[in-house]
Design a protein around this motif. Sequence first.
Motif, short mmCIF file in Angstrom:
data_model
loop_
_atom_site.label_atom_id
_atom_site.label_comp_id
_atom_site.label_asym_id
_atom_site.label_seq_id
_atom_site.Cartn_x
_atom_site.Cartn_y
_atom_site.Cartn_z
N ILE B 114 147.79 30.61 63.48
CA ILE B 114 146.42 30.13 63.69
C ILE B 114 146.31 29.44 65.06
CG2 ILE B 114 144.68 28.47 62.90
CD1 ILE B 114 145.67 29.02 60.01
N VAL B 115 147.27 28.59 65.36
CA VAL B 115 147.22 27.87 66.64
C VAL B 115 147.37 28.83 67.81
CG1 VAL B 115 148.46 26.18 68.07
CG2 VAL B 115 147.99 25.68 65.65
N ALA B 116 148.29 29.79 67.68
CA ALA B 116 148.48 30.75 68.78
C ALA B 116 147.24 31.60 68.97
CB ALA B 116 149.69 31.64 68.48
N SER B 117 146.60 31.98 67.87
CA SER B 117 145.41 32.82 67.96
C SER B 117 144.27 32.05 68.63
CB SER B 117 145.01 33.30 66.56
OG SER B 117 143.92 34.19 66.64
N VAL B 118 144.12 30.77 68.26
CA VAL B 118 143.07 29.96 68.90
C VAL B 118 143.33 29.84 70.40
CG1 VAL B 118 142.15 27.61 69.09
CG2 VAL B 118 142.38 28.70 66.84
N ASP B 119 144.58 29.61 70.76
CA ASP B 119 144.89 29.49 72.19
C ASP B 119 144.54 30.79 72.93
OD1 ASP B 119 145.67 26.86 72.03
OD2 ASP B 119 147.80 27.30 71.76
N ASN B 120 144.87 31.92 72.32
CA ASN B 120 144.49 33.21 72.92
C ASN B 120 142.98 33.34 73.04
OD1 ASN B 120 146.99 34.34 73.29
ND2 ASN B 120 147.03 35.41 71.32
N SER B 121 142.26 32.96 71.99
CA SER B 121 140.80 33.10 72.01
C SER B 121 140.19 32.22 73.10
CB SER B 121 140.22 32.73 70.63
OG SER B 121 140.57 33.71 69.66
N LEU B 122 140.68 30.99 73.22
CA LEU B 122 140.13 30.09 74.24
C LEU B 122 140.34 30.66 75.64
CD1 LEU B 122 141.25 26.60 72.86
CD2 LEU B 122 139.00 27.68 72.67
N LYS B 123 141.52 31.23 75.84
CA LYS B 123 141.83 31.80 77.16
C LYS B 123 140.93 33.01 77.44
CE LYS B 123 145.81 33.64 79.69
NZ LYS B 123 147.18 34.15 79.50
N ALA B 124 140.82 33.89 76.43
CA ALA B 124 140.02 35.10 76.62
C ALA B 124 138.55 34.76 76.82
CB ALA B 124 140.20 36.04 75.42
N LEU B 125 138.07 33.79 76.07
CA LEU B 125 136.64 33.42 76.14
C LEU B 125 136.35 32.50 77.32
CD1 LEU B 125 136.24 32.80 72.32
CD2 LEU B 125 134.86 34.44 73.61
N ARG B 126 137.40 32.07 77.98
CA ARG B 126 137.30 31.17 79.14
C ARG B 126 136.50 29.91 78.79
NH1 ARG B 126 137.07 35.22 84.39
NH2 ARG B 126 138.03 36.99 83.36
N THR B 127 136.93 29.29 77.71
CA THR B 127 136.27 28.06 77.26
C THR B 127 137.34 27.10 76.78
OG1 THR B 127 134.59 27.13 75.79
CG2 THR B 127 135.94 28.90 74.89
N THR B 128 136.96 25.84 76.65
CA THR B 128 137.92 24.81 76.23
C THR B 128 137.90 24.57 74.73
OG1 THR B 128 136.25 23.12 76.61
CG2 THR B 128 137.80 23.60 78.42
N HIS B 129 136.87 25.08 74.06
CA HIS B 129 136.82 24.84 72.61
C HIS B 129 136.00 25.93 71.93
CE1 HIS B 129 132.83 23.38 73.73
NE2 HIS B 129 132.49 23.57 72.47
N LEU B 130 136.30 26.16 70.65
CA LEU B 130 135.45 26.97 69.78
C LEU B 130 134.56 26.01 68.98
CD1 LEU B 130 138.11 29.40 68.22
CD2 LEU B 130 136.55 29.87 70.14
N ASP B 131 133.34 26.45 68.72
CA ASP B 131 132.48 25.63 67.86
C ASP B 131 132.80 25.84 66.40
OD1 ASP B 131 130.38 24.39 69.79
OD2 ASP B 131 130.69 26.45 70.47
N LEU B 132 133.29 27.01 66.09
CA LEU B 132 133.59 27.34 64.68
C LEU B 132 134.72 28.35 64.63
CD1 LEU B 132 132.83 27.26 61.63
CD2 LEU B 132 131.11 29.02 62.10
N LEU B 133 135.72 28.06 63.81
CA LEU B 133 136.84 28.99 63.60
C LEU B 133 136.90 29.37 62.13
CD1 LEU B 133 139.54 30.35 64.63
CD2 LEU B 133 140.68 28.29 63.74
N LEU B 134 136.98 30.68 61.86
CA LEU B 134 137.05 31.16 60.48
C LEU B 134 138.38 31.85 60.20
CD1 LEU B 134 133.54 32.94 60.30
CD2 LEU B 134 134.06 30.52 59.95
N ILE B 135 138.92 31.63 58.99
CA ILE B 135 140.00 32.50 58.50
C ILE B 135 139.33 33.81 58.09
CG2 ILE B 135 141.79 32.79 56.75
CD1 ILE B 135 142.45 30.57 58.71
N HIS B 136 139.81 34.91 58.65
CA HIS B 136 139.06 36.16 58.59
C HIS B 136 139.05 36.80 57.18
CE1 HIS B 136 137.70 39.54 61.53
NE2 HIS B 136 137.01 39.58 60.44
N ARG B 137 140.16 36.71 56.49
CA ARG B 137 140.27 37.32 55.16
C ARG B 137 141.16 36.43 54.29
NH1 ARG B 137 137.24 41.96 53.62
NH2 ARG B 137 136.69 43.03 55.55
N PRO B 138 140.95 36.39 52.98
CA PRO B 138 141.88 35.63 52.13
C PRO B 138 143.23 36.32 52.10
CG PRO B 138 140.27 36.82 50.78
CD PRO B 138 139.87 37.02 52.22
N ASP B 139 144.24 35.55 52.39
CA ASP B 139 145.61 36.05 52.54
C ASP B 139 146.38 35.69 51.27
OD1 ASP B 139 148.27 36.45 53.22
OD2 ASP B 139 148.31 34.94 54.82
#
Lengths: 304, 304, 304
Positions: B114-139
Amino acid sequence: MTNSTAPCPVVRTSDDGLALSRIVAGMWRMGEWNMAPQQRLAFIEQCLELGVSSFDHADIYGGYGVESLFGEALALQPSLRERMQIVSKCGIKLRSPARPAHTIQHYDTTAAHIVASVDNSLKALRTTHLDLLLIHRPDPLMEFDEIAETFEALRAAGKVRHFGVSNFTRHQFECLHRRVPLATNQVEFSPLHLAPMFDETFDGLQDQGVAPMIWSPLAGGRLFGDDAATAPLRAKIRQVAAETGYSFSSVVFAWIMQLPSKPVPLTGSGRIEAIREAVEATQVTLTRQQWFEILRAARGHEVA
Amino acid sequence: MTNSTAPCPVVRTSDDGLALSRIVAGMWRMGEWNMAPQQRLAFIEQCLELGVSSFDHADIYGGYGVESLFGEALALQPSLRERMQIVSKCGIKLRSPARPAHTIQHYDTTAAHIVASVDNSLKALRTTHLDLLLIHRPDPLMEFDEIAETFEALRAAGKVRHFGVSNFTRHQFECLHRRVPLATNQVEFSPLHLAPMFDETFDGLQDQGVAPMIWSPLAGGRLFGDDAATAPLRAKIRQVAAETGYSFSSVVFAWIMQLPSKPVPLTGSGRIEAIREAVEATQVTLTRQQWFEILRAARGHEVA
Amino acid sequence: MTNSTAPCPVVRTSDDGLALSRIVAGMWRMGEWNMAPQQRLAFIEQCLELGVSSFDHADIYGGYGVESLFGEALALQPSLRERMQIVSKCGIKLRSPARPAHTIQHYDTTAAHIVASVDNSLKALRTTHLDLLLIHRPDPLMEFDEIAETFEALRAAGKVRHFGVSNFTRHQFECLHRRVPLATNQVEFSPLHLAPMFDETFDGLQDQGVAPMIWSPLAGGRLFGDDAATAPLRAKIRQVAAETGYSFSSVVFAWIMQLPSKPVPLTGSGRIEAIREAVEATQVTLTRQQWFEILRAARGHEVA
């Protein structure tokens, strides 16, 4: 079968305080009984003599007509009102000559509709209050908070004393019960419709200390038919009837009332003998083996 | 249909404080829109002009590529960031040339992923934060406690402001919501996919005071097809569109938003006119009879 | 496969304090093993040497006979009792020559039957207490309050130390768990019976901090058959076995134990080698990709 039936017991369906007769007289089909007002009054009085003091209505029964038929009879002997409990329902909008504005059968559980429906019911039943009001069906558009607030307002206005729902799932019941104490969930159950025993409905009501009311306990008469698929079940019920010395119907009512959620069944008949057989069932206790014999016959297989 | 659309309202999805635009622009297919960076920027600006300020992403969209396309456009006008809310998701590991280590499509809801994915998303989106993060599917392997702790750590680190899930059942949602307040459950719903209305999902969210987000509200375009099975539904939606003076799509979006759980639908299109029709739906209130007409057409039978 | 197996770990199944070995030896079929008392004792001692200290019984196993076979062996070496945990169950009434009064297979979860069944089990097992007592099946006639009170009375009498259920749904488990802390819900689960992973059972137990026990983790041997429908699953398990260097059975046990609800699987065999393979599984950690490869082979499709 005895003719000197013991009077029907009274039960509290929850901690909320509503007391109903253990057997409730369902008025759904009163419009089909073709009774003159005096005959309806006589039937009501016979029910009361048996201890069946609770009468189940809905705004829509008989094409929005049954409540008026009942109220007309009650007006012949108004003092009966204090000896009975009147249940009614709202929330379904039927297509009907009585409601020409309805272009499609739908639900309405808004505060405005609930209050208007109660006012109509009180007028038709010629009474100042309902003892119990049920939301007839779970409405995809229902707002739990709005319904709860409307119930509280109706209670404060003295128009309705207790509240409940009908045909709700276990989860839907609990969503509303958390907001306003509910006295019952009236659901379909019979040896031919076992769903509430296995889909959390009865477990959930037992868990909450709330008794279900049961509509169509005799499967709308299908239990008396000659459908080959249900022949083994009918044979088993007849066998238990012979073993216990009670009628076929009494055995079915007893089988239902023995559930730990303490179901309160409705009758559907205008024959007083049918009501009497339901009341006699309150005296019956089946053995566990008899109870499971009927369950096995109903399901076509034994328990795991 | 008007060209001077009223701006899209803002809604809070829960007590947790997240504010989204009533219509959320889904970026799922941005990779298929074949837009140059400047065109993507123009599209984002047009959404913002309509009041559609919330943009829905996932790490995996476009084969792990959409977040970068969006970030590239955002970098052309970085001041837009503070006028928008960015939603992303994690937890699915796709087979993809971008992730050669994945030999099978699977889930990963560990803290590390989860942490690695958020770091990737922030970098790709060129932003410092997400307003909302969702777990995509029940695991099936998810640890509720571990996810909750990870969410709290991401919040404390300033990387994510609000949290939710997607495609969770009512019970799964509540298991996690008890541990960390969730702002939404993003689920599939449309007149061609009614499940959440009858499987406790919407009832449960209403009960908890949390609004669902809705993906595929137009059934992925199938509502516009010529499938004979859905012809009566299309005809009914067209009729209501004619009655109300709004577009076919606006009627569908309005039908969804009228549910008491207050769903927040996603668009899926890159055409600004499609976004505008969704926004116009926020002005529509169907009558109960219109609403149930569409439900009946969708199910093929009327309510009980 | 190694011959110097590390000893089986001990786990607490809940906050209630029951400690079981991570692998539990199921005695269901002991009657079919055709062992003399001394052989049974030797098997028990071999289990204990492997660290498998928990033995699973039910009053009805072997036609009400297995508990006596076990007790007879234990009487040859009574000091073993304090090194083991004995689990038994009650609530099913089988048709059996040992119970001629039973005319139909049925359930009985009354206080009277539970207490009588425990007394029978204690006598047959030649012990003064059970470590864990389970209600064997959910009984449509069960009274949650009565069962909870009976459990408390058995605990106070020193006859049973911990309580649980078997084959209960998530909701049924929680109804009883609210009244008396339960240590487990013993359910069927295997790659050929995935239901508890998707019907709230495992989610609910994880949520409550209670570990399930698992019966038929090898699908009653069907995983070893040559059914064409399960051939891809068998091939995948064999592949993972080759990748990890563990046996086919060890891979299946490991796949189950990796679930976040921390399942405690039962063995069903009288061969000590089969118990050893289960214990070896406690040393295995599959990669997420291996775990999902087996899930995909079991379901026939990948995750969404």
